[in-house]
Design a protein around this motif. Structure first.
Motif, PDB file in Angstrom:
ATOM      1  N   ALA A  41       0.820  -1.220   0.000  1.00  0.00           N
ATOM      2  CA  ALA A  41       0.000   0.000   0.000  1.00  0.00           C
ATOM      3  C   ALA A  41       0.850   1.265   0.000  1.00  0.00           C
ATOM      4  O   ALA A  41       0.334   2.360  -0.273  1.00  0.00           O
ATOM      5  N   LEU A  42       2.149   1.123   0.300  1.00  0.00           N
ATOM      6  CA  LEU A  42       3.032   2.296   0.318  1.00  0.00           C
ATOM      7  C   LEU A  42       3.068   3.001  -1.031  1.00  0.00           C
ATOM      8  O   LEU A  42       3.156   4.228  -1.102  1.00  0.00           O
ATOM      9  N   LEU A  43       3.003   2.215  -2.113  1.00  0.00           N
ATOM     10  CA  LEU A  43       3.105   2.808  -3.447  1.00  0.00           C
ATOM     11  C   LEU A  43       1.955   3.756  -3.720  1.00  0.00           C
ATOM     12  O   LEU A  43       2.164   4.886  -4.188  1.00  0.00           O
ATOM     13  N   SER A  44       0.736   3.322  -3.440  1.00  0.00           N
ATOM     14  CA  SER A  44      -0.424   4.183  -3.697  1.00  0.00           C
ATOM     15  C   SER A  44      -0.385   5.422  -2.810  1.00  0.00           C
ATOM     16  O   SER A  44      -0.724   6.522  -3.257  1.00  0.00           O
ATOM     17  N   MET A  45       0.030   5.266  -1.544  1.00  0.00           N
ATOM     18  CA  MET A  45       0.137   6.415  -0.645  1.00  0.00           C
ATOM     19  C   MET A  45       1.206   7.393  -1.126  1.00  0.00           C
ATOM     20  O   MET A  45       1.032   8.613  -1.062  1.00  0.00           O
ATOM     21  N   ALA A  46       2.325   6.829  -1.613  1.00  0.00           N
ATOM     22  CA  ALA A  46       3.409   7.678  -2.095  1.00  0.00           C
ATOM     23  C   ALA A  46       2.983   8.473  -3.325  1.00  0.00           C
ATOM     24  O   ALA A  46       3.233   9.681  -3.424  1.00  0.00           O
ATOM     25  N   LEU A  47       2.315   7.809  -4.253  1.00  0.00           N
ATOM     26  CA  LEU A  47       1.858   8.498  -5.464  1.00  0.00           C
ATOM     27  C   LEU A  47       0.789   9.537  -5.130  1.00  0.00           C
ATOM     28  O   LEU A  47       0.734  10.604  -5.740  1.00  0.00           O
ATOM     29  N   LEU A  48      -0.053   9.230  -4.137  1.00  0.00           N
ATOM     30  CA  LEU A  48      -1.077  10.184  -3.717  1.00  0.00           C
ATOM     31  C   LEU A  48      -0.425  11.436  -3.125  1.00  0.00           C
ATOM     32  O   LEU A  48      -0.879  12.555  -3.366  1.00  0.00           O
ATOM     33  N   SER A  49       0.661  11.242  -2.372  1.00  0.00           N
ATOM     34  CA  SER A  49       1.385  12.383  -1.810  1.00  0.00           C
ATOM     35  C   SER A  49       1.952  13.262  -2.916  1.00  0.00           C
ATOM     36  O   SER A  49       1.931  14.488  -2.831  1.00  0.00           O
ATOM     37  N   PHE A  50       2.469  12.629  -3.980  1.00  0.00           N
ATOM     38  CA  PHE A  50       3.012  13.375  -5.122  1.00  0.00           C
ATOM     39  C   PHE A  50       1.916  14.188  -5.795  1.00  0.00           C
ATOM     40  O   PHE A  50       2.112  15.363  -6.139  1.00  0.00           O
ATOM     41  N   VAL A  51       0.744  13.569  -5.963  1.00  0.00           N
ATOM     42  CA  VAL A  51      -0.394  14.270  -6.575  1.00  0.00           C
ATOM     43  C   VAL A  51      -0.843  15.430  -5.695  1.00  0.00           C
ATOM     44  O   VAL A  51      -1.195  16.505  -6.190  1.00  0.00           O
ATOM     45  N   PHE A  52      -0.853  15.227  -4.368  1.00  0.00           N
ATOM     46  CA  PHE A  52      -1.186  16.318  -3.443  1.00  0.00           C
ATOM     47  C   PHE A  52      -0.254  17.512  -3.662  1.00  0.00           C
ATOM     48  O   PHE A  52      -0.679  18.667  -3.632  1.00  0.00           O
ATOM     49  N   GLY A  53       1.049  17.213  -3.858  1.00  0.00           N
ATOM     50  CA  GLY A  53       2.017  18.283  -4.097  1.00  0.00           C
ATOM     51  C   GLY A  53       1.737  19.025  -5.385  1.00  0.00           C
ATOM     52  O   GLY A  53       1.810  20.261  -5.437  1.00  0.00           O
ATOM     53  N   LEU A  54       1.413  18.280  -6.452  1.00  0.00           N
ATOM     54  CA  LEU A  54       1.065  18.907  -7.727  1.00  0.00           C
ATOM     55  C   LEU A  54      -0.144  19.818  -7.565  1.00  0.00           C
ATOM     56  O   LEU A  54      -0.183  20.935  -8.081  1.00  0.00           O
ATOM     57  N   GLN A  55      -1.151  19.322  -6.848  1.00  0.00           N
ATOM     58  CA  GLN A  55      -2.382  20.100  -6.652  1.00  0.00           C
ATOM     59  C   GLN A  55      -2.096  21.355  -5.835  1.00  0.00           C
ATOM     60  O   GLN A  55      -2.579  22.449  -6.162  1.00  0.00           O
ATOM     61  N   HIS A  56      -1.292  21.204  -4.784  1.00  0.00           N
ATOM     62  CA  HIS A  56      -1.037  22.331  -3.889  1.00  0.00           C
ATOM     63  C   HIS A  56      -0.285  23.454  -4.599  1.00  0.00           C
ATOM     64  O   HIS A  56      -0.413  24.624  -4.231  1.00  0.00           O
ATOM     65  N   ALA A  57       0.505  23.101  -5.612  1.00  0.00           N
ATOM     66  CA  ALA A  57       1.265  24.114  -6.353  1.00  0.00           C
ATOM     67  C   ALA A  57       0.355  25.073  -7.107  1.00  0.00           C
ATOM     68  O   ALA A  57       0.787  26.175  -7.476  1.00  0.00           O
ATOM     69  N   PHE A  58      -0.895  24.662  -7.347  1.00  0.00           N
ATOM     70  CA  PHE A  58      -1.826  25.513  -8.075  1.00  0.00           C
ATOM     71  C   PHE A  58      -2.605  26.455  -7.158  1.00  0.00           C
ATOM     72  O   PHE A  58      -3.462  27.194  -7.627  1.00  0.00           O
ATOM     73  N   ASP A  59      -2.313  26.444  -5.859  1.00  0.00           N
ATOM     74  CA  ASP A  59      -2.984  27.387  -4.963  1.00  0.00           C
ATOM     75  C   ASP A  59      -2.698  28.817  -5.415  1.00  0.00           C
ATOM     76  O   ASP A  59      -1.578  29.145  -5.814  1.00  0.00           O
ATOM     77  N   ILE A  60      -3.699  29.666  -5.307  1.00  0.00           N
ATOM     78  CA  ILE A  60      -3.577  31.022  -5.833  1.00  0.00           C
ATOM     79  C   ILE A  60      -2.481  31.822  -5.122  1.00  0.00           C
ATOM     80  O   ILE A  60      -1.833  32.675  -5.732  1.00  0.00           O
ATOM     81  N   ASP A  61      -2.242  31.510  -3.823  1.00  0.00           N
ATOM     82  CA  ASP A  61      -1.201  32.266  -3.131  1.00  0.00           C
ATOM     83  C   ASP A  61       0.185  31.895  -3.644  1.00  0.00           C
ATOM     84  O   ASP A  61       1.094  32.722  -3.684  1.00  0.00           O
ATOM     85  N   HIS A  62       0.378  30.628  -4.067  1.00  0.00           N
ATOM     86  CA  HIS A  62       1.650  30.218  -4.676  1.00  0.00           C
ATOM     87  C   HIS A  62       1.888  30.985  -5.973  1.00  0.00           C
ATOM     88  O   HIS A  62       2.932  31.620  -6.166  1.00  0.00           O
ATOM     89  N   ILE A  63       0.917  30.904  -6.867  1.00  0.00           N
ATOM     90  CA  ILE A  63       1.065  31.505  -8.190  1.00  0.00           C
ATOM     91  C   ILE A  63       1.229  33.018  -8.077  1.00  0.00           C
ATOM     92  O   ILE A  63       2.076  33.621  -8.747  1.00  0.00           O
ATOM     93  N   THR A  64       0.439  33.635  -7.214  1.00  0.00           N
ATOM     94  CA  THR A  64       0.493  35.084  -7.049  1.00  0.00           C
ATOM     95  C   THR A  64       1.824  35.527  -6.451  1.00  0.00           C
ATOM     96  O   THR A  64       2.434  36.491  -6.918  1.00  0.00           O
ATOM     97  N   ALA A  65       2.285  34.827  -5.410  1.00  0.00           N
ATOM     98  CA  ALA A  65       3.548  35.198  -4.770  1.00  0.00           C
ATOM     99  C   ALA A  65       4.720  35.037  -5.732  1.00  0.00           C
ATOM    100  O   ALA A  65       5.572  35.933  -5.853  1.00  0.00           O
ATOM    101  N   ILE A  66       4.782  33.921  -6.434  1.00  0.00           N
ATOM    102  CA  ILE A  66       5.882  33.671  -7.383  1.00  0.00           C
ATOM    103  C   ILE A  66       5.870  34.709  -8.491  1.00  0.00           C
ATOM    104  O   ILE A  66       6.916  35.259  -8.869  1.00  0.00           O
ATOM    105  N   ASP A  67       4.694  35.001  -9.009  1.00  0.00           N
ATOM    106  CA  ASP A  67       4.572  35.978 -10.089  1.00  0.00           C
ATOM    107  C   ASP A  67       5.032  37.364  -9.640  1.00  0.00           C
ATOM    108  O   ASP A  67       5.820  38.028 -10.322  1.00  0.00           O
ATOM    109  N   ASN A  68       4.557  37.806  -8.486  1.00  0.00           N
ATOM    110  CA  ASN A  68       4.880  39.162  -8.029  1.00  0.00           C
ATOM    111  C   ASN A  68       6.330  39.300  -7.583  1.00  0.00           C
ATOM    112  O   ASN A  68       6.960  40.332  -7.820  1.00  0.00           O
ATOM    113  N   ILE A  69       6.884  38.267  -6.934  1.00  0.00           N
ATOM    114  CA  ILE A  69       8.302  38.316  -6.548  1.00  0.00           C
ATOM    115  C   ILE A  69       9.182  38.313  -7.790  1.00  0.00           C
ATOM    116  O   ILE A  69      10.174  39.053  -7.869  1.00  0.00           O
TER     117      ILE A  69
END
Length: 340
Positions: A41-69
């Motif tokens: 089950a570690l594999l599915s949990m590990a891949l889910l964690s990777f997907v969580f990271g991909l999703q979190h990168a699209f948060d508006i505060d990430h995109i806005t902060a990176i763009d403005n900096i």
């Protein structure tokens, strides 16, 4: 306002930051695979964690902060290829540190996690809100300077620099410490202190549950590492795209005007919106304010808002590129260069 435009080699930075993301990803996969036979089950949990990271990168505060900096540092002639990676790395440090706590102190962390969420949420959302509004104000002044210079574009010998007032210098000094990519790690870390998002908590919870079932600590560490790899991958790509695009824009007077009047306005609006939302959330945590507006703010999905912002940037760039050629602005730009 004369922008000290410089060109930095992109290839070396692509290899450097791409290699760092690859190392984090491969390390996470190897740690997960080390006990895959005993715990499939570690594999599915590990891949889910990777997907969580991909999703979190699209948060508006990430995109806005990176763009403005990125826009702020390019305006000062600095290398910004690593802004996205460093922001994401600093942000994910919070998840990795808390994951280590949950791994080694499972029982204690389950009791203390709500308190950490409350304190971290106040610090993280307050800092994020204040920083985004500060970046919006800085870029608003930059926008005014671009417009001031545009009015004198056809006067090649005119020094039409934007006169910076005391207010501008006050805000400029507040961000003067952000001069290098690595310094953005600290900003990302402070943004990450509001670790009450579903993705971050899911990774921590998964780490705690898995550790309590006897999975070796180094195998459990694969979850936050893969979360980091996913978030760094998209944030790095976002930062490099913004850096390359803005470097091209700032390279000529007409590009600065026709692109930045729209793009900077969009960035400022997004930063102000995201900043105000974060400050409202901080006010609710600190003062316990509860009304219809707060309920609406709490119901906002930052990932969806981030995706909408990305879409707006894509549409804006596409329309700007079409207008650049269709309206003959590229010829006007070349003519201006020949005069100067």
């Amino acid at each position: 306002m004369q922008v000290k435009t410089k060109h930095y080699p992109l290839g070396v930075d692509l290899i450097k930051y791409g290699g760092l993301v690859a190392i984090i990803f491969i390390t996470g996969i190897l740690l997960a695979a080390s006990y895959l036979r005993q715990y499939p089950a570690l594999l599915s949990m590990a891949l889910l964690s990777f997907v969580f990271g991909l999703q979190h990168a699209f948060d508006i505060d990430h995109i806005t902060a990176i763009d403005n900096i990125t826009r702020k540092m390019i305006n000062e002639g600095r290398n910004t290829h690593g802004v996205g990676f460093c922001f994401s790395l600093g942000h994910s440090l919070v998840v990795n540190l808390m994951a280590l706590v949950t791994i080694f102190f499972v029982t204690w962390s389950k009791k203390m996690l709500p308190a950490f969420q409350s304190i971290g949420g106040i610090i993280g959302t307050t800092f994020a809100g204040a920083m985004l509004i500060l970046l919006a104000i800085i870029n608003l002044f930059i926008l005014v300077g671009i417009w001031s210079e545009f009015k004198h574009l056809d006067q090649p010998n005119t020094d039409a620099g934007f006169k910076k007032g005391r207010i501008y210098h006050l805000f400029e000094r507040s961000l003067h410490l952000i001069n290098h990519n690595w310094q953005v790690i600290g900003i990302g870390f402070l943004f990450g202190l509001g670790f009450d998002t579903a993705t971050q908590i899911a990774v921590l919870a998964t780490s705690a549950v898995t550790a309590s079932q006897g999975v070796p600590w180094y195998a459990v560490l694969s979850f936050p590492l893969l979360f980091t790899a996913g978030m760094c991958l998209l944030d790095t790509g976002d930062g490099i795209f913004m850096s390359t695009a803005y470097s091209w824009v700032f390279a000529s007077p007409y590009r600065k005007v026709y692109y930045n009047l729209v793009l900077t306005g969009l960035s400022v609006a997004a930063a102000l919106f995201s900043g105000i939302v974060n400050l409202l959330l901080a006010a609710k945590l600190i003062f316990g304010v509860d009304n219809a507006m707060m309920s609406w703010v709490e119901g906002l999905n930052f990932t969806y808002l981030g995706l909408i912002l990305v879409g707006l940037f894509v549409v804006t760039w596409s329309v700007a590129l079409i207008c650049w050629h269709y309206l003959g602005l590229n010829k006007k730009d070349q003519a201006l260069k020949s005069i100067k």
